[in-house]
Design a protein around this motif. Sequence first.
Motif, short mmCIF file in Angstrom:
data_model
loop_
_atom_site.label_atom_id
_atom_site.label_comp_id
_atom_site.label_asym_id
_atom_site.label_seq_id
_atom_site.Cartn_x
_atom_site.Cartn_y
_atom_site.Cartn_z
N PHE A 1 -8.01 -6.87 -5.71
CA PHE A 1 -7.05 -7.53 -6.52
C PHE A 1 -5.89 -8.38 -5.71
CE2 PHE A 1 -9.24 -4.41 -8.89
CZ PHE A 1 -9.74 -5.20 -9.88
N CYS B 1 -10.50 -8.41 -1.15
CA CYS B 1 -11.31 -8.30 0.25
C CYS B 1 -11.21 -9.51 0.81
CB CYS B 1 -12.77 -7.56 -0.01
SG CYS B 1 -13.78 -7.76 1.17
N HIS C 1 -2.55 0.29 -4.55
CA HIS C 1 -1.83 -0.78 -4.21
C HIS C 1 -0.39 0.17 -4.65
CE1 HIS C 1 -3.80 -4.77 -4.52
NE2 HIS C 1 -4.93 -3.69 -4.76
N ARG D 1 0.91 -1.23 0.09
CA ARG D 1 0.11 0.08 -0.06
C ARG D 1 0.90 1.34 -0.01
NH1 ARG D 1 -4.63 -2.10 -1.44
NH2 ARG D 1 -5.59 -2.90 0.12
N TRP E 1 1.10 -7.31 8.55
CA TRP E 1 -0.04 -7.45 7.69
C TRP E 1 -0.57 -8.87 7.57
CZ3 TRP E 1 -0.02 -9.72 3.08
CH2 TRP E 1 -1.22 -9.46 2.14
N ARG F 1 -4.00 -10.61 8.44
CA ARG F 1 -4.77 -11.17 7.45
C ARG F 1 -5.09 -12.73 7.95
NH1 ARG F 1 -6.59 -9.17 2.11
NH2 ARG F 1 -7.15 -11.13 1.58
C1 HEM Z 1 -20.11 -5.48 -0.70
C2 HEM Z 1 -19.23 -5.55 0.22
C3 HEM Z 1 -17.82 -5.10 0.25
C4 HEM Z 1 -17.02 -4.71 -0.77
C5 HEM Z 1 -17.69 -4.49 -2.15
C6 HEM Z 1 -15.76 -4.72 -0.49
C7 HEM Z 1 -14.58 -4.38 -1.44
C8 HEM Z 1 -13.44 -4.42 -1.00
C9 HEM Z 1 -12.17 -3.83 -1.92
C10 HEM Z 1 -12.35 -3.53 -3.23
C11 HEM Z 1 -11.00 -3.88 -1.06
C12 HEM Z 1 -9.73 -3.18 -1.65
C13 HEM Z 1 -8.96 -4.60 -2.25
C14 HEM Z 1 -7.74 -4.17 -2.76
O1 HEM Z 1 -6.87 -3.53 -2.35
O2 HEM Z 1 -7.52 -4.64 -4.09
C15 HEM Z 1 -11.60 -4.35 0.19
C16 HEM Z 1 -10.45 -4.50 1.29
C17 HEM Z 1 -10.81 -4.84 2.68
N1 HEM Z 1 -12.03 -5.32 2.95
FE1 HEM Z 1 -13.79 -5.43 1.94
N2 HEM Z 1 -15.48 -5.22 0.81
C18 HEM Z 1 -16.84 -5.54 1.27
C19 HEM Z 1 -17.18 -5.81 2.65
C20 HEM Z 1 -16.19 -6.43 3.54
C21 HEM Z 1 -16.69 -6.63 4.83
C22 HEM Z 1 -17.87 -7.17 5.22
C23 HEM Z 1 -15.59 -6.75 5.68
C24 HEM Z 1 -15.09 -7.14 7.10
C25 HEM Z 1 -16.05 -7.97 7.65
C26 HEM Z 1 -14.34 -6.19 4.62
C27 HEM Z 1 -13.05 -6.26 5.05
C28 HEM Z 1 -12.06 -5.68 4.31
C29 HEM Z 1 -10.69 -5.56 4.74
C30 HEM Z 1 -9.94 -5.81 6.16
C31 HEM Z 1 -9.91 -4.78 3.83
C32 HEM Z 1 -8.52 -4.72 3.53
C33 HEM Z 1 -7.42 -6.04 2.89
C34 HEM Z 1 -6.12 -6.07 2.76
O3 HEM Z 1 -5.60 -4.71 2.62
O4 HEM Z 1 -5.52 -6.88 3.02
N3 HEM Z 1 -14.96 -5.93 3.58
N4 HEM Z 1 -13.00 -4.72 0.40
#
Ligand code: HEM
Length: 508
Positions: free
Chosen positions: A438, A443, A373, A110, A135, A139
């Motif tokens: 991605f 996610c 990213h 990031r 991280w 995860r």
């Molecule tokens: C429709 C619902 C959701 C959508 C569309 C969504 C979409 C996303 C997207 C696009 C990312 C970024 C991925 C990337 O960096 O390429 C992300 C990251 C993340 N999401 Fe979701 N999300 C949703 C629901 C949730 C829920 C319900 C949770 C927790 C219970 C959650 C937890 C996280 C976390 C912790 C990250 C960071 C991951 C990382 O950086 O390693 N998300 N999400």
Amino acid sequence: MSSYVLLDLSTRELVAGAATFLAVLLYFSRSTSDRSKNLPPGPRGLPILGNWLSLPSSAGNPWEVYKQWSRQYGSDILHLNAFGTDLIIVNSHKAASTLLERKSALYSERPRMTMINELINLNWHFGFMNHGDTWRTHRKIFAQHFNPTATIGLRSQTTKWNNVFLNNILNSPKDFFTHIQHMASGHSLEATFGLQVQPSGKADPFIGAATEAIQALRSAGLFGSYLVDYLPFLKYIPFGSFQKDAAQWKVSTDIAVTVPFNLVKDAMSKGGVEMTSMASRLLENGTFNENDIRKTTSAAFANGSAATVSAIQTFFLAMLLYPDVPKRAQTELDKIVQGRLPDFSDEASLPYISALVKEVLRWNPAVPLAFPHQLTQDDTYESYHLPAGSVVIPNAWAMLQDTSIYGPDTTVFNPSRFLKPDGSLDHSVKDPDFTWGFGRRVCPGKHFAESVMYLVVATTLAAFDISSEERPSGEYTSGLIRYPKPFECVIKPRTEAYREMITSLSEQ
Ligand code: HEM
């Protein structure tokens, strides 16, 4: 003493300012040499400022501008530069899978965002952390509680919160936006900390902290939303609206990362806590250290409602704008569930509902540019040179609108694009996976979110008719996470039997 502190502070500021200035010059001179190396195309920039003046505003719809530039420059990736920071915009599925997926080891960092990481102090949230050991640990902790099997284990809680939601929209349908937020925050607070929220519509400190934390993410989460992301020395200026915003969001995000966790710990030390929440099970288990548990559970709580709320609001919006869709869904539901409320066991028999959920996630994605990213080493794509350190912005919205993947009229809400002529799911059509981001950063809450989405969509359509007196504008807010602008809905139970069934849910 105080003059010493003052002197020391200003010295630090001067040194930091000078260092940042040098860094800008270095970046700039490096990017000048990079230019001879066949960077991807993009609009011409100015000295020092680069493309900063022509970058699409994060308050507009930058994803649309990036797609249009992609056509204009005849390339699925673009290169931009602002104050020496290279930006690579990835507009196609092909480029995303070549770079972000297949070479995810290089693309999973990031970028450091001064506003998010330092001023708001969201550094504890693994969504904004370096791609390093901490991280990885977070995860891993998260995945134990939100993987597909764990999500099945959460189904009874999902059903309980869905019942609360159905009851709330039966009783005060006009407040459906409030009820959506209430359900999503209440469910994620219970899953992560085992704590309960106030009834929908009543002031609740946890929902308050979660919505403020989400406001911080949506406003500051796109790289460069604040100039201080490009020019970190600006953080030393003690005034300005960015400092005011950061100070306000810092208070709420600090609450989100301390208060619920401390409540669980206190309750555990007094005994009598049911070990069913993510936090209590992790604390009881003792495998991970307390700080990692606190930060990971708080990240799960903060993110647990953010994008899900947007996706459920989008579902209601689509039902109003495309009234034939709920009719067809209800025909399928009536045939399969015959007057009861659908549950998880019906999912495989409801292909139109599954297609409808996919279309909600595709049509107006909640996170159109994923999270930013960063590329950690020089790389190439086709004949283009991609410099190490570039901030990589995946245009998920453009990929989800791609007619070569999803067929014609991708701006139209049409679940049938995921179906075969016989009405079964067409597995040859790509799932709208870009909506989840991605590579290694995809996610980790997606299984949980999909499960919540299925139940909301299936039960709401089985039990209610959704209409409106006025056609909604269909407009959205902007930012990292976008939401439909408020619109009105008339939500009525389809039959007296459904009214009674939902009323009785509140008594269970
Ligand atoms: C429709 C619902 C959701 C959508 C569309 C969504 C979409 C996303 C997207 C696009 C990312 C970024 C991925 C990337 O960096 O390429 C992300 C990251 C993340 N999401 Fe979701 N999300 C949703 C629901 C949730 C829920 C319900 C949770 C927790 C219970 C959650 C937890 C996280 C976390 C912790 C990250 C960071 C991951 C990382 O950086 O390693 N998300 N999400």
